[in-house]
Write an enzyme that holds these catalytic residues in place. Structure first.
Site, PDB file in Angstrom:
ATOM      1  N   HIS A  19       0.849  -1.199   0.000  1.00  0.00           N
ATOM      2  CA  HIS A  19       0.000   0.000   0.000  1.00  0.00           C
ATOM      3  C   HIS A  19       0.879   1.242   0.000  1.00  0.00           C
ATOM      4  O   HIS A  19       1.861   1.322   0.724  1.00  0.00           O
ATOM      5  CB  HIS A  19      -0.956   0.008   1.193  1.00  0.00           C
ATOM      6  N   GLN A  20       0.506   2.170  -0.844  1.00  0.00           N
ATOM      7  CA  GLN A  20       1.227   3.446  -0.918  1.00  0.00           C
ATOM      8  C   GLN A  20       0.468   4.517  -0.149  1.00  0.00           C
ATOM      9  O   GLN A  20      -0.716   4.729  -0.368  1.00  0.00           O
ATOM     10  CB  GLN A  20       1.372   3.874  -2.376  1.00  0.00           C
TER      11      GLN A  20
END
Ligand SMILES: [Zn+2]
Length: 180
Positions: free
Chosen positions: A138-139
């Site tokens: 996840h960014q």
């Protein structure tokens, strides 16, 4: 507004800022309740529900965007591939491209909706690096203000966190370009 906001830059060194910035999301999923074991991956589960139920903001073909349940700042988004992969180098070229494109759109939407002054972008790879959910890439997109005042300060002062998150999600989703 007549409040005078102190410049956090004068008080917080970089290491402290880093610590504050990248660890709050741990709380959301690791300490989710009395039972410490969590079988389901929150980032695999979220897209299975209607957008508002799991704070999903936008959906692409290979990746999607949701609000962080325990944000560092209001508007703190996460861009995730649908596939359950742990690290960035496992992402396909299509996933890399779409994570990048969704990140750009998310920045534009946050700038428009919240008038933030800057962003922190980043991916924590592995629990040792601070990833709260280290099994699913996840960014982070974290909006920043010069004063680090709250996003939607009037709402923030008068509503509980779940209501605030719901209203932020609605505002961000409404501003998200439909051809994005
Ligand atoms: Zn997953």
């Amino acid at each position: 507004m007549s409040e005078v906001w102190e410049d956090v830059g004068e008080f917080a060194g970089v290491p402290d800022e880093f610590q504050r910035l990248w660890t709050p999301h741990r709380m959301a999923y690791i300490q989710a309740g009395p039972e410490p074991l969590r079988e389901e991956c929150p980032f695999c589960e979220a897209p299975k529900y209607p957008d508002a139920e799991r704070l999903v903001v936008a959906r692409g073909k290979t990746a999607y965007v949701l609000l962080n349940l325990f944000p560092y700042n209001s508007g703190h988004m996460l861009v995730c591939p649908y596939r359950h992969i742990a690290t960035y180098d496992q992402a396909t070229p299509e996933e890399v491209a779409e994570i990048g494109a969704l990140t750009q759109i998310g920045m534009r939407v946050l700038r428009e909706v919240s008038r933030c002054d800057g962003f922190n972008l980043g991916m924590n790879q592995g629990a040792v690096a601070g990833a709260g959910v280290d099994a699913h890439l996840h960014q982070h997109i974290v909006p920043r203000w010069k004063s680090d005042a709250n996003f939607f300060p009037i709402i923030a002062k008068t509503k509980a966190l779940p209501q605030l998150l719901g209203e932020v999600r609605e505002a961000v989703a409404a501003a998200w370009p439909t051809d994005g």
